[in-house]
Design an enzyme around this catalytic site. Structure first.
Site, PDB file in Angstrom:
ATOM      1  N   GLY A 236       0.827  -1.275   0.020  1.00 45.80           N
ATOM      2  CA  GLY A 236      -0.157   0.111  -0.127  1.00 45.80           C
ATOM      3  C   GLY A 236       0.953   1.197  -0.066  1.00 45.80           C
ATOM      4  O   GLY A 236       0.192   2.368   0.126  1.00 45.80           O
ATOM      5  N   GLU A 272       4.771  -6.305   2.374  1.00 42.00           N
ATOM      6  CA  GLU A 272       4.599  -6.668   0.824  1.00 42.00           C
ATOM      7  C   GLU A 272       4.019  -5.978  -0.210  1.00 42.00           C
ATOM      8  O   GLU A 272       3.096  -6.153  -0.500  1.00 42.00           O
ATOM      9  CB  GLU A 272       3.629  -8.143   1.239  1.00 42.00           C
ATOM     10  CG  GLU A 272       2.645  -8.017   1.893  1.00 42.00           C
ATOM     11  CD  GLU A 272       1.497  -8.638   2.000  1.00 42.00           C
ATOM     12  OE1 GLU A 272       1.901 -10.043   1.773  1.00 42.00           O
ATOM     13  OE2 GLU A 272       0.169  -8.601   2.023  1.00 42.00           O
ATOM     14  N   GLY A 274       3.482  -3.776  -3.591  1.00 43.85           N
ATOM     15  CA  GLY A 274       3.722  -4.127  -5.005  1.00 43.85           C
ATOM     16  C   GLY A 274       4.020  -2.895  -5.717  1.00 43.85           C
ATOM     17  O   GLY A 274       5.308  -2.699  -6.410  1.00 43.85           O
ATOM     18  N   ARG A 275       3.186  -1.938  -6.092  1.00 46.08           N
ATOM     19  CA  ARG A 275       3.311  -0.647  -6.567  1.00 46.08           C
ATOM     20  C   ARG A 275       4.791   0.071  -6.178  1.00 46.08           C
ATOM     21  O   ARG A 275       5.445   0.437  -7.458  1.00 46.08           O
ATOM     22  CB  ARG A 275       2.336   0.009  -6.465  1.00 46.08           C
ATOM     23  CG  ARG A 275       2.007   1.477  -7.145  1.00 46.08           C
ATOM     24  CD  ARG A 275       1.156   2.348  -6.524  1.00 46.08           C
ATOM     25  NE  ARG A 275      -0.292   1.759  -6.521  1.00 46.08           N
ATOM     26  CZ  ARG A 275      -1.092   1.856  -7.588  1.00 46.08           C
ATOM     27  NH1 ARG A 275      -0.743   2.466  -8.730  1.00 46.08           N
ATOM     28  NH2 ARG A 275      -2.131   1.020  -7.367  1.00 46.08           N
ATOM     29  N   CYS A 345     -11.890   3.794 -30.029  1.00 44.01           N
ATOM     30  CA  CYS A 345     -13.127   4.600 -30.641  1.00 44.01           C
ATOM     31  C   CYS A 345     -13.838   4.973 -29.438  1.00 44.01           C
ATOM     32  O   CYS A 345     -15.104   4.419 -29.318  1.00 44.01           O
ATOM     33  CB  CYS A 345     -13.623   3.596 -31.501  1.00 44.01           C
ATOM     34  SG  CYS A 345     -12.841   3.200 -32.907  1.00 44.01           S
ATOM     35  N   TYR A 374       1.043  -2.171 -12.195  1.00 41.66           N
ATOM     36  CA  TYR A 374      -0.434  -2.040 -12.519  1.00 41.66           C
ATOM     37  C   TYR A 374      -0.716  -1.169 -13.843  1.00 41.66           C
ATOM     38  O   TYR A 374      -1.288  -0.295 -14.044  1.00 41.66           O
ATOM     39  CB  TYR A 374      -1.266  -1.329 -11.398  1.00 41.66           C
ATOM     40  CG  TYR A 374      -1.173  -2.111 -10.065  1.00 41.66           C
ATOM     41  CD1 TYR A 374      -1.915  -3.189  -9.882  1.00 41.66           C
ATOM     42  CD2 TYR A 374      -0.321  -1.134  -9.053  1.00 41.66           C
ATOM     43  CE1 TYR A 374      -1.604  -3.723  -8.651  1.00 41.66           C
ATOM     44  CE2 TYR A 374      -0.348  -1.958  -7.815  1.00 41.66           C
ATOM     45  CZ  TYR A 374      -0.855  -3.184  -7.455  1.00 41.66           C
ATOM     46  OH  TYR A 374      -0.594  -3.713  -6.563  1.00 41.66           O
TER      47      TYR A 374
HETATM   48  C1  LIG Z   1      -2.432  -6.012  -3.838  1.00 39.49           C
HETATM   49  C2  LIG Z   1      -1.850  -6.322  -2.264  1.00 39.49           C
HETATM   50  C3  LIG Z   1      -0.745  -5.580  -2.128  1.00 39.49           C
HETATM   51  C4  LIG Z   1       0.286  -4.987  -2.946  1.00 39.49           C
HETATM   52  O1  LIG Z   1      -0.320  -3.610  -2.783  1.00 39.49           O
HETATM   53  P1  LIG Z   1       0.345  -2.454  -3.338  1.00 39.49           P
HETATM   54  O2  LIG Z   1      -0.678  -1.394  -3.088  1.00 39.49           O
HETATM   55  O3  LIG Z   1       0.916  -2.838  -4.698  1.00 39.49           O
HETATM   56  O4  LIG Z   1       1.375  -2.087  -2.504  1.00 39.49           O
HETATM   57  C5  LIG Z   1      -0.291  -6.405  -0.977  1.00 39.49           C
HETATM   58  N1  LIG Z   1      -0.822  -7.426  -0.110  1.00 39.49           N
HETATM   59  C6  LIG Z   1      -2.103  -7.814  -0.546  1.00 39.49           C
HETATM   60  C7  LIG Z   1      -2.860  -8.728   0.424  1.00 39.49           C
HETATM   61  C8  LIG Z   1      -2.619  -7.273  -1.922  1.00 39.49           C
HETATM   62  O5  LIG Z   1      -3.857  -7.564  -2.203  1.00 39.49           O
END
Ligand SMILES: *Cc1c(COP(=O)(O)O)cnc(C)c1O
Length: 407
Positions: A236, A272, A274-275, A345, A374
């Protein structure tokens, strides 16, 4: 304006020379990805781990580049298990997400998943049955949807409000008892992934403080608290698409180090994101096909569009754009506000509005940075039967000087 790495500019030039049609392609700078993650890892306090949530981008080249550096991976589907198994470097992985299939859970049990994050009371009973059938005692975390103080919630909240994710804190005691009594499940930790797009480090510090304050109470719900060692605080961490100043990860880690040092029953903390890991290494490069003025607005129609890069519409923002002119623009060319659109379009196919560019022309390249998370993988790339864009992975160190690997 942001600078483009020389290797990215060179890769665009190479792709342009090889292509008979105007360009739309993704470029991932794997060296930059590795440098960035190495910095994130180096800042971690003792007893804190960093996993990568692969749904942000699970391209095999990305996973290979990350596997050597991160502590593990977080996945949310059977398909993502396959992605990890194809990666030459084995790393621990954890499995979360609502609506897990029995077949996915069996695959995870069979494929040595480190921990499964349970999202509901039903899932506890289901995994107990599957683990028993598989003859494996499975480590699990309970995902909690806690009561969050109102100041800590966000616009894309996964917790602190009604959501399909995790187990309400009010039901946690019941859930812990169910796991304690399940012969083939072993409760190893708690998991909270509460939000996305956190841009403010002070707020994230408060969020971590809140979890750490709750931790002893959550742990005390179990009859075997000593075997519960981990607190997964989710991802997050946000990326500011409209500014160059980014989330102060170093500060968050210093704050956490102090909190953990002052806590004699501190958990192993696991992040954990991602972004925040993969966003910065990606670029979407598109070529200007046409330019026009309609009802007083100026449009640049480009190769590709939101079917390949849905991120700006998904986020509701105007993506930053870097202009690579084909020819040096006339020096006195005035800046003009452009709406950057793709080939679809539909009037929704807008990548950026009121984008100020100087001396732009047909055949120029526009580069959209921060496209590594993403981006392509959340897009509807088959819409209108346009061909899928190339993805180019740049890695100088692994493949020799100036190495470019294309897919
Ligand atoms: C999507 C997700 C993440 C990663 O979220 P980001 O906003 O990309 O950091 C981590 N843990 C869980 C359980 C998720 O669903």
């Amino acid at each position: 304006m942001r600078e483009l790495p020389a290797a990215v500019v060179a890769a665009i030039e190479t792709a342009r020379q090889r292509s008979s049609d105007p360009l739309a392609l993704f470029i991932y700078d794997l060296d930059a990805l590795q440098r960035h993650v190495s910095q994130l890892m180096a800042a971690l306090p003792a007893g804190v781990e960093l996993y990568y949530a692969i749904k942000a981008s699970s391209e095999p080249q990305m996973l290979s580049a990350l596997a050597a550096l991160v502590d593990g991976f977080e996945i949310s589907s059977g398909g993502e298990i396959e992605r990890l198994l194809a990666c030459p470097t084995r790393k621990p992985y954890v499995f979360s997400g609502p609506g897990k299939l029995d077949s996915d859970l069996r695959a995870a049990l069979h494929r040595q998943v480190e921990a499964i994050h349970l999202e509901s009371l039903n899932e506890i009973a289901r995994l107990q049955r599957l683990a028993q059938q598989a003859g494996r005692v499975q480590a699990v975390f309970l995902r909690i949807n806690p009561e969050l103080p109102p100041t800590l919630s966000s616009k894309l909240a996964m917790a602190g409000t009604a959501t399909p994710f995790g187990i309400d804190e009010s039901q946690l005691a019941h859930a812990v008892a169910l796991v304690d009594n399940a012969s083939h499940l072993q409760l190893k930790g708690f998991h909270v992934h509460a939000m996305s797009h956190q841009l403010r480090v002070e707020r994230h510090e408060q969020l971590l403080d809140f979890y750490l304050q709750r931790w002893p109470q959550w742990r005390a719900l179990s009859s075997k608290p000593e075997s519960i060692s981990h607190l997964n605080v989710g991802g997050g961490i946000g990326v500011d698409y409209l500014a160059t100043q980014q989330f102060d990860w170093q500060r968050l880690c210093r704050h956490l180090a102090q909190r953990l040092a002052a806590n004699c029953e501190a958990p192993v903390v696991r992040f954990e994101p991602g972004r925040f890991i993969s966003a910065f290494c990606g670029y979407y490069a598109i070529e200007v096909l046409d330019m026009k003025t309609s009802h007083g607005k100026h449009f640049l129609v480009c190769r590709g569009g939101t079917h390949q890069f849905r991120l700006p519409v998904a986020q509701g923002h105007d993506h930053p754009v870097i202009h690579l002119p084909r020819h040096a623009p006339a020096r006195a060319a005035p800046a003009q506000a452009w709406t950057i659109v793709g080939q679809l379009c539909t009037p929704k196919d807008v990548l950026s509005r009121d984008c100020l560019l100087r001396g732009v022309g047909i055949g120029d390249i526009l580069v959209l940075p921060l496209a590594g998370a993403y981006g392509y993988n959340i897009s509807h790339a088959d819409f209108l039967c346009h061909p899928r864009p190339a993805q180019v992975f740049l890695q100088a160190e692994a493949s020799g000087a100036g190495g470019v690997r294309c897919e």
